[in-house]
Design an enzyme around this catalytic site. Structure first.
Site, PDB file in Angstrom:
ATOM      1  N   ASP A 535       0.669  -1.230   0.004  1.00 34.55           N
ATOM      2  CA  ASP A 535      -0.047  -0.066  -0.111  1.00 34.55           C
ATOM      3  C   ASP A 535       0.777   1.236   0.129  1.00 34.55           C
ATOM      4  O   ASP A 535       2.047   1.289   0.236  1.00 34.55           O
ATOM      5  CB  ASP A 535      -0.925  -0.246   1.177  1.00 34.55           C
ATOM      6  CG  ASP A 535      -0.092  -0.096   2.493  1.00 34.55           C
ATOM      7  OD1 ASP A 535       0.332   0.869   2.910  1.00 34.55           O
ATOM      8  OD2 ASP A 535      -0.230  -1.141   3.248  1.00 34.55           O
ATOM      9  N   GLU A 615      21.370 -22.995 -19.414  1.00 34.41           N
ATOM     10  CA  GLU A 615      20.526 -22.247 -18.594  1.00 34.41           C
ATOM     11  C   GLU A 615      21.478 -21.051 -17.771  1.00 34.41           C
ATOM     12  O   GLU A 615      20.940 -20.065 -17.802  1.00 34.41           O
ATOM     13  CB  GLU A 615      19.909 -23.021 -17.449  1.00 34.41           C
ATOM     14  CG  GLU A 615      18.826 -24.214 -18.008  1.00 34.41           C
ATOM     15  CD  GLU A 615      18.347 -25.033 -16.848  1.00 34.41           C
ATOM     16  OE1 GLU A 615      16.943 -25.492 -16.897  1.00 34.41           O
ATOM     17  OE2 GLU A 615      19.255 -25.488 -16.136  1.00 34.41           O
TER      18      GLU A 615
END
Ligand code: GLA
Length: 760
Positions: A535, A615
């Site tokens: 928030d 990877e």
């Protein structure tokens, strides 16, 4: 002048670049709302509200014979209580005689340049000196309760912030059982409510519902803004889309229990009241005392939900977040949580860091488990001494080894909590929130410290200050892993128990203020079991918040999509984690995970030593790409092109503020056998400029699909397109098959790309 007062009709007009907010002092002295919407010119707005006599809507006493002016019908800026407005109210005020009532009458006002501040509460700031503030002072003549309504206008940003202060200027005590931040009346129109609900590991799911002739509530009673309902809501016209239509965003700057109610009333007026949740709330206001209700950020646009989000992104980043990190690219981090959980020692952490450093990662974050006797989540919160079995010699030798790799060092803490099994709890059982005579509900086997007590706040400030002062820590992940129940403060008298949860928030905010002011260079990331306290209140202290404990790339699409309505990408903590994913068990291509995590602060949360060489090569290029594009991702305009709502794919785009470059991101969420072409029209470009595709990344395509993809890609790579073509005719991407393939397509101005090639 963005705030104009016209004395002849006592009208206030707040103007931003594209919006107007108007109100006036009514005949009886009440502050009436007139209009909030797209910018308007002169004219008598009072004509919108012709006098009416409506049964069972009482008149103000002074107009009792005319019967045409009713507190129950007129749009209001902030209501009184128990004086004839039966719609949602803003306050509940009771005096020493038990009489509940308040009626606020205009006294005076002041217009000043700059932005108001709110004592003890987080609020947006005005470092660039662009705001103007209007303070309207009203008073209830009977109790002496004064109401100060504060409005700050950020004209260039199309934002208005509001707050309310209640001051007891009477002779006796007053009790506030409700004290909202703001009331917003939209007298006409047909509105939908957009809100963001969820649960742990599934936060901020966007939901749009037409308002019924009823009251709808979005709230939290958890002592945190919560995973379950984000405090940010939008009211939008029923016809509003991403690209067009009226919409209004309401963002409370508060991290505790909150409540936003929206009511459609008998006249069709929509009223929204937002503020601290009144359940369990009761604030004793003695003569001379002030209660300040948290700030609310408002924005309105007639240009659709995308434009509204971009207003909030700019404002949150620039005027809510503070400190040197608000615009800076955050270090690419590696966090050991999903790599090791509690099972680590210094050597294991260093091995993870070494591998990561070699691939371009810039910071190692040591998560939970480094202190006390914490080998699982049952003990030791509160005992913030290093576990030297895991980290021989303490933090410093480990920090030195991490720094020697050229990496920053970050650390996890959970300061607001205490384990029952901890020395701190054994020494101070009264420092935890528990009800007398009852066994508390246990969340993660821990209790909430009573931050309503100043000595507890001082204690945490003390050890956190020592931690940050005595060790070279560059970053803090500030976690909070349970909600507040058994709310009772051993330090407050019975008549003030109803203040505990808000006093907790004030204690927390003062703690965060002190720490962030003392250590401005430390990067803080908020967290509450993921995004359980995401928030604007927390963003005043922490420029980024861990978005969700769900790191699954596909689930993250909906979580990050919901988050994007109010909050900027620079605030969204997002990591690439291992597969099968630890929360969902799903396997997605490594590059797809990176595409999703790059629309956030970007980092990794796995042991890179377990990846193959191929990877690792992919990780190296992901990091390089992110570093190249970080300015565009963090500071560019964000466009939701195709929402993740169960279709074939989802897509979103970043465009540089000057239209100089753009990045298109796309993830296939539901592969199909014979999909329609992926066709997209881009946004935010310069119509007359030429753009060249300078990077095209495909993730997770294989086999026959790969061949088809390659032929489609050949048509795009290096292609030059005008901005107007891209925004109107659009682009078609090759068909994509496989498990969750993804695309990133980067375009720059053609002459700049050529210039770069020549320079190379
Ligand atoms: C919370 C956080 C996680 C991790 C754990 C550690 O759940 O959201 O990221 O830090 O706590 O206990």
């Amino acid at each position: 002048m963005s705030i104009v007062y016209q004395p002849q009709d006592q009208t206030f007009r707040l103007q931003t670049q594209h919006t107007s907010y108007c109100m006036r002092v009514g005949r009886g002295g009440h502050l009436l709302h007139l209009y909030y919407g797209s910018r308007i010119g002169e004219g008598d707005l009072a004509a919108l509200y012709p006098p009416a006599d409506v049964g069972f809507s009482p008149s103000y006493y002074a107009g009792r014979f005319e019967r045409v002016l009713s507190p129950d019908l007129l749009p209001q800026e902030y209501t009184g209580c128990n004086v004839g407005d039966f719609r949602l109210g803003c306050v509940s005020v009771t005096d020493g005689a038990g009489a509940r009532g308040a009626d606020f009458i205009y006294v005076s006002h002041r217009i000043v340049s700059g932005k108001y501040a709110l004592a003890g509460l987080p609020a947006s700031h005005d470092e660039d000196g662009e705001a103007e503030t209007l303070t309207v002072r009203l008073q209830d003549p009977v109790t002496g309760l004064t109401l100060e309504l504060l409005y700050a206008v950020f004209a260039q940003q199309d934002v208005i912030t509001r707050a309310a202060r209640l001051v007891n200027e009477g002779r006796g005590p007053l009790w506030l059982d409700k004290a909202a931040s703001a009331c917003l009346d939209l007298p006409f129109g047909c509105w939908d409510l957009i809100h963001f609900h969820g649960r742990h590991a599934m936060e901020r799911q966007m939901e749009r519902t037409p308002l019924a002739d009823a009251i709808q509530t979005v709230s939290s009673t958890r002592g945190a803004s919560s995973h379950h309902h984000n405090p940010f809501v939008i009211l939008c016209d029923r016809e509003t889309t991403e690209e067009s239509g009226d919409c209004c965003g309401i963002m409370p700057v508060y991290s505790g229990s909150f409540r936003t109610d929206v009511e459609v009333t008998q006249t069709g007026l929509t009223r929204l009241v937002t503020g601290i949740h009144e359940e369990g709330f009761r604030w004793l206001l003695q003569p001379g005392e002030t209660f300040t209700a948290p700030e609310v950020i408002l924005a309105y646009t007639g240009r659709g939900l995308g434009a509204l989000s971009r207003v909030f992104h700019g404002f949150v980043r620039r005027n809510v977040c503070r400190g040197p990190w608000r615009f800076a690219r955050r270090p690419v981090l590696i966090n050991n949580w999903e790599a090791t959980y509690f099972d680590f020692d210094a050597d294991k952490i260093v091995r993870i860091a070494e591998k990561a450093a070699g691939l371009g990662v810039e910071m190692l974050v040591l998560d939970d488990g480094w202190f006390g006797r914490r080998s699982d989540d049952n003990s030791s919160l509160g005992d913030w001494q290093v576990n030297t079995d895991k980290l021989p010699g303490g933090l410093d030798p480990l920090i030195a080894r991490i720094h020697a790799l050229g990496m920053k060092f970050g650390l996890w803490v959970e300061p607001e909590m205490v384990s029952e099994d901890s020395d701190l709890y054994r020494a101070h059982p009264d420092w935890a929130l528990t009800l007398p005579g009852r066994r508390p509900a246990m969340g993660r086997n821990q209790l909430v410290l009573d931050l309503a007590r100043p000595e507890v706040v001082d204690y945490i400030t003390g050890w956190m200050t020592a931690l940050l002062r005595d060790h070279a820590i560059d970053y803090i992940k500030w976690d909070m892993n349970r909600n507040m129940s058994d709310v009772y403060s051993r330090a407050l008298p019975p008549e003030r128990q109803g203040e505990t949860t808000h006093r907790y928030m004030l204690g927390l905010y003062s703690l965060l203020e002190r720490l962030t002011q003392s250590f401005p260079d430390v990067l803080f990331e908020g967290c509450a079991g993921g995004g359980g306290r995401f928030d604007a209140g927390m963003l005043c202290y922490f420029p980024q918040i861990w978005c969700s404990d769900d790191t699954d790339a596909i689930e993250r699409l909906t979580i990050q999509h919901g988050t994007s309505f109010g909050y900027p990408v620079s605030a969204v903590g997002a990591h690439v984690s291992a597969c099968p994913n630890h929360q969902t068990g799903r396997t997605t291509p490594l590059d797809t995970r990176a595409v999703v995590a790059m629309s956030g602060t970007f980092g990794y949360e796995l042991d890179l030593n377990r990846l193959s060489d191929a990877e690792c090569g992919a990780v190296r290029s992901q990091i390089a790409r992110f570093k190249r594009w970080a300015g565009l991702i963090g500071g560019g305009a964000y466009f939701r092109l195709v929402p993740p709502q169960g279709g074939y794919f989802t897509a979103w785009q970043f465009a540089a503020p000057d239209g100089g470059e753009t990045l298109l991101n796309l993830v296939v969420t539901h592969p199909q056998a014979n999909p329609r072409p992926i066709h997209l029209r881009l946004r935010g470009l310069r119509p007359d400029a030429s753009y060249r595709v300078d990077e095209l990344v495909f993730a997770g395509c294989s086999g026959a699909a790969e061949a088809r993809r390659e032929s489609g890609a050949a048509a795009l790579s290096g292609g030059v397109f005008s901005g107007s073509l891209l925004m109107n005719a659009g682009l078609t991407l090759p068909q994509l098959f496989g498990d969750y393939p993804a695309v990133q397509l980067h375009l720059t101005l053609a002459d700049e790309a050529e210039g770069r090639e020549e320079r190379a």
